[in-house]
Write a protein that holds these residues in place. Structure first.
Motif, PDB file in Angstrom:
ATOM      1  N   SER A  76       0.832  -1.205   0.000  1.00  0.00           N
ATOM      2  CA  SER A  76       0.000   0.000   0.000  1.00  0.00           C
ATOM      3  C   SER A  76       0.862   1.249   0.000  1.00  0.00           C
ATOM      4  O   SER A  76       1.890   1.305   0.675  1.00  0.00           O
ATOM      5  CB  SER A  76      -0.889   0.056   1.246  1.00  0.00           C
ATOM      6  N   TYR A  77       0.395   2.245  -0.731  1.00  0.00           N
ATOM      7  CA  TYR A  77       0.972   3.593  -0.736  1.00  0.00           C
ATOM      8  C   TYR A  77      -0.145   4.522  -0.290  1.00  0.00           C
ATOM      9  O   TYR A  77      -1.237   4.513  -0.874  1.00  0.00           O
ATOM     10  CB  TYR A  77       1.438   3.956  -2.147  1.00  0.00           C
ATOM     11  N   LEU A  78       0.104   5.306   0.755  1.00  0.00           N
ATOM     12  CA  LEU A  78      -0.873   6.267   1.250  1.00  0.00           C
ATOM     13  C   LEU A  78      -0.258   7.652   1.189  1.00  0.00           C
ATOM     14  O   LEU A  78       0.816   7.893   1.741  1.00  0.00           O
ATOM     15  CB  LEU A  78      -1.265   5.949   2.698  1.00  0.00           C
ATOM     16  N   GLY A  79      -0.944   8.568   0.531  1.00  0.00           N
ATOM     17  CA  GLY A  79      -0.441   9.928   0.415  1.00  0.00           C
ATOM     18  C   GLY A  79      -1.544  10.865  -0.011  1.00  0.00           C
ATOM     19  O   GLY A  79      -2.729  10.518   0.032  1.00  0.00           O
ATOM     20  N   VAL A 121       1.671  -4.035 -13.778  1.00  0.00           N
ATOM     21  CA  VAL A 121       1.479  -3.258 -12.547  1.00  0.00           C
ATOM     22  C   VAL A 121       1.851  -1.796 -12.799  1.00  0.00           C
ATOM     23  O   VAL A 121       1.105  -0.881 -12.430  1.00  0.00           O
ATOM     24  CB  VAL A 121       2.281  -3.850 -11.365  1.00  0.00           C
ATOM     25  N   GLU A 122       2.986  -1.551 -13.426  1.00  0.00           N
ATOM     26  CA  GLU A 122       3.406  -0.172 -13.714  1.00  0.00           C
ATOM     27  C   GLU A 122       2.358   0.553 -14.550  1.00  0.00           C
ATOM     28  O   GLU A 122       1.995   1.696 -14.250  1.00  0.00           O
ATOM     29  CB  GLU A 122       4.747  -0.152 -14.446  1.00  0.00           C
ATOM     30  N   GLU A 123       1.877  -0.093 -15.594  1.00  0.00           N
ATOM     31  CA  GLU A 123       0.872   0.533 -16.475  1.00  0.00           C
ATOM     32  C   GLU A 123      -0.395   0.890 -15.704  1.00  0.00           C
ATOM     33  O   GLU A 123      -0.942   1.987 -15.847  1.00  0.00           O
ATOM     34  CB  GLU A 123       0.546  -0.435 -17.613  1.00  0.00           C
ATOM     35  N   LYS A 124      -0.859  -0.021 -14.865  1.00  0.00           N
ATOM     36  CA  LYS A 124      -2.111   0.213 -14.141  1.00  0.00           C
ATOM     37  C   LYS A 124      -1.934   1.265 -13.047  1.00  0.00           C
ATOM     38  O   LYS A 124      -2.837   2.070 -12.816  1.00  0.00           O
ATOM     39  CB  LYS A 124      -2.650  -1.095 -13.558  1.00  0.00           C
ATOM     40  N   VAL A 125      -0.797   1.293 -12.381  1.00  0.00           N
ATOM     41  CA  VAL A 125      -0.564   2.326 -11.367  1.00  0.00           C
ATOM     42  C   VAL A 125      -0.564   3.700 -12.032  1.00  0.00           C
ATOM     43  O   VAL A 125      -1.157   4.654 -11.524  1.00  0.00           O
ATOM     44  CB  VAL A 125       0.748   2.068 -10.587  1.00  0.00           C
ATOM     45  N   ARG A 126       0.073   3.815 -13.181  1.00  0.00           N
ATOM     46  CA  ARG A 126       0.054   5.102 -13.912  1.00  0.00           C
ATOM     47  C   ARG A 126      -1.366   5.496 -14.277  1.00  0.00           C
ATOM     48  O   ARG A 126      -1.738   6.659 -14.179  1.00  0.00           O
ATOM     49  CB  ARG A 126       0.923   5.015 -15.149  1.00  0.00           C
ATOM     50  N   ALA A 127      -2.159   4.529 -14.703  1.00  0.00           N
ATOM     51  CA  ALA A 127      -3.548   4.816 -15.073  1.00  0.00           C
ATOM     52  C   ALA A 127      -4.363   5.284 -13.861  1.00  0.00           C
ATOM     53  O   ALA A 127      -5.304   6.062 -14.008  1.00  0.00           O
ATOM     54  CB  ALA A 127      -4.196   3.585 -15.697  1.00  0.00           C
ATOM     55  N   GLY A 128      -3.991   4.824 -12.673  1.00  0.00           N
ATOM     56  CA  GLY A 128      -4.716   5.203 -11.463  1.00  0.00           C
ATOM     57  C   GLY A 128      -4.114   6.391 -10.739  1.00  0.00           C
ATOM     58  O   GLY A 128      -4.497   6.691  -9.615  1.00  0.00           O
ATOM     59  N   GLY A 129      -3.186   7.078 -11.359  1.00  0.00           N
ATOM     60  CA  GLY A 129      -2.520   8.208 -10.713  1.00  0.00           C
ATOM     61  C   GLY A 129      -3.440   9.349 -10.337  1.00  0.00           C
ATOM     62  O   GLY A 129      -3.192  10.049  -9.359  1.00  0.00           O
ATOM     63  N   GLN A 130      -4.497   9.533 -11.097  1.00  0.00           N
ATOM     64  CA  GLN A 130      -5.420  10.628 -10.800  1.00  0.00           C
ATOM     65  C   GLN A 130      -6.869  10.169 -10.694  1.00  0.00           C
ATOM     66  O   GLN A 130      -7.726  10.940 -10.299  1.00  0.00           O
ATOM     67  CB  GLN A 130      -5.309  11.712 -11.871  1.00  0.00           C
ATOM     68  N   ALA A 162      -4.980   9.936  -1.360  1.00  0.00           N
ATOM     69  CA  ALA A 162      -4.917   8.879  -2.370  1.00  0.00           C
ATOM     70  C   ALA A 162      -4.357   7.621  -1.727  1.00  0.00           C
ATOM     71  O   ALA A 162      -3.469   7.682  -0.886  1.00  0.00           O
ATOM     72  CB  ALA A 162      -4.033   9.295  -3.536  1.00  0.00           C
ATOM     73  N   GLU A 163      -4.902   6.489  -2.128  1.00  0.00           N
ATOM     74  CA  GLU A 163      -4.395   5.198  -1.681  1.00  0.00           C
ATOM     75  C   GLU A 163      -4.220   4.307  -2.902  1.00  0.00           C
ATOM     76  O   GLU A 163      -5.089   4.250  -3.769  1.00  0.00           O
ATOM     77  CB  GLU A 163      -5.361   4.536  -0.705  1.00  0.00           C
ATOM     78  N   LEU A 164      -3.088   3.658  -2.947  1.00  0.00           N
ATOM     79  CA  LEU A 164      -2.774   2.706  -4.005  1.00  0.00           C
ATOM     80  C   LEU A 164      -2.524   1.368  -3.336  1.00  0.00           C
ATOM     81  O   LEU A 164      -1.802   1.286  -2.346  1.00  0.00           O
ATOM     82  CB  LEU A 164      -1.512   3.143  -4.754  1.00  0.00           C
ATOM     83  N   ASP A 165      -3.129   0.326  -3.868  1.00  0.00           N
ATOM     84  CA  ASP A 165      -2.935  -1.019  -3.336  1.00  0.00           C
ATOM     85  C   ASP A 165      -2.584  -1.970  -4.466  1.00  0.00           C
ATOM     86  O   ASP A 165      -3.244  -1.971  -5.509  1.00  0.00           O
ATOM     87  CB  ASP A 165      -4.205  -1.520  -2.637  1.00  0.00           C
ATOM     88  N   VAL A 166      -1.543  -2.757  -4.241  1.00  0.00           N
ATOM     89  CA  VAL A 166      -1.181  -3.851  -5.140  1.00  0.00           C
ATOM     90  C   VAL A 166      -1.297  -5.115  -4.296  1.00  0.00           C
ATOM     91  O   VAL A 166      -0.584  -5.268  -3.301  1.00  0.00           O
ATOM     92  CB  VAL A 166       0.245  -3.689  -5.707  1.00  0.00           C
ATOM     93  N   ILE A 167      -2.224  -5.995  -4.687  1.00  0.00           N
ATOM     94  CA  ILE A 167      -2.532  -7.178  -3.891  1.00  0.00           C
ATOM     95  C   ILE A 167      -2.257  -8.423  -4.730  1.00  0.00           C
ATOM     96  O   ILE A 167      -2.758  -8.546  -5.843  1.00  0.00           O
ATOM     97  CB  ILE A 167      -4.003  -7.163  -3.429  1.00  0.00           C
TER      98      ILE A 167
END
Length: 185
Positions: A76-79, A121-130, A162-167
């Motif tokens: 998880s990334y929380l910011g 994962v990289e592609e999807k995290v970028r897509a979820g940046g905003q 914002a919260e990012l989760d990779v599970i």
């Protein structure tokens, strides 16, 4: 070869045993230590840490869960929403690297699938940046989910969060094939 050594050879080939995960994560130089998350703040049968130092505008957490060994890994990334949007490229790269490390070390994912997993994962995290995002894909027996959630600015949370989760979760039995019995922090 002695018949007495055969069971040990088969166990080592199967990948059974315990994997110490934190030294692998520290080896790329981003995270250098971790603080244990209190047991009351993680699901029963799980262990969690806050990875230090925080970076790219947020805090990073890793939880390994499941009774008697790892059945899931949760990064998880929380910011703030602004922090994630401004740092989405390095957050995506780090999430992809950590995701690939978890897949390899804790779930026995072969090298033939790791680059595809990391790129996805990289592609999807970028897509979820905003924007909010909830996607998943399987890589053999490994299921990977990427979720992002953004809260909007309000009186209580003026910057927006914002919260990012990779599970990662895997089917099958720990200790079989190339999967370790236990992956621990």
């Amino acid at each position: 070869m002695s018949r007495a050594l055969l069971p040990f050879l088969l166990l080592s080939q199967a990948g059974a045993g315990t994997v110490e995960l934190l030294p692998r994560l520290y080896s790329d130089g981003v995270f250098r230590s971790a603080e244990k998350v209190p047991d009351a703040q993680v699901p029963r049968g799980s262990q969690g840490v806050k990875l230090l130092p925080g970076g790219y505008g947020g805090e990073w957490f890793l939880t390994l869960g499941g009774p008697k060994g790892t059945v899931s890994a949760h990064l998880s990334y929380l910011g703030t929403g602004i922090g994630l949007a401004q740092n989405v490229a390095p957050v995506a790269k780090l999430s992809g690297r950590v995701g690939a490390t978890l897949a390899s070390a804790c779930f026995g994912t072969g090298t033939d699938r790791l680059s595809a997993l990391r790129a996805w994962v990289e592609e999807k995290v970028r897509a979820g940046g905003q924007d909010d995002l909830n996607v998943e894909r399987t890589f053999g027996p490994l299921r990977v989910q990427v979720l992002t959630q953004h809260t909007h600015a309000s009186d209580m949370l003026p910057a927006g969060q914002a919260e990012l989760d990779v599970i990662l979760t895997r089917t099958g039995t720990p200790g079989s094939a190339t999967r370790p019995d236990t992956c621990r922090l």
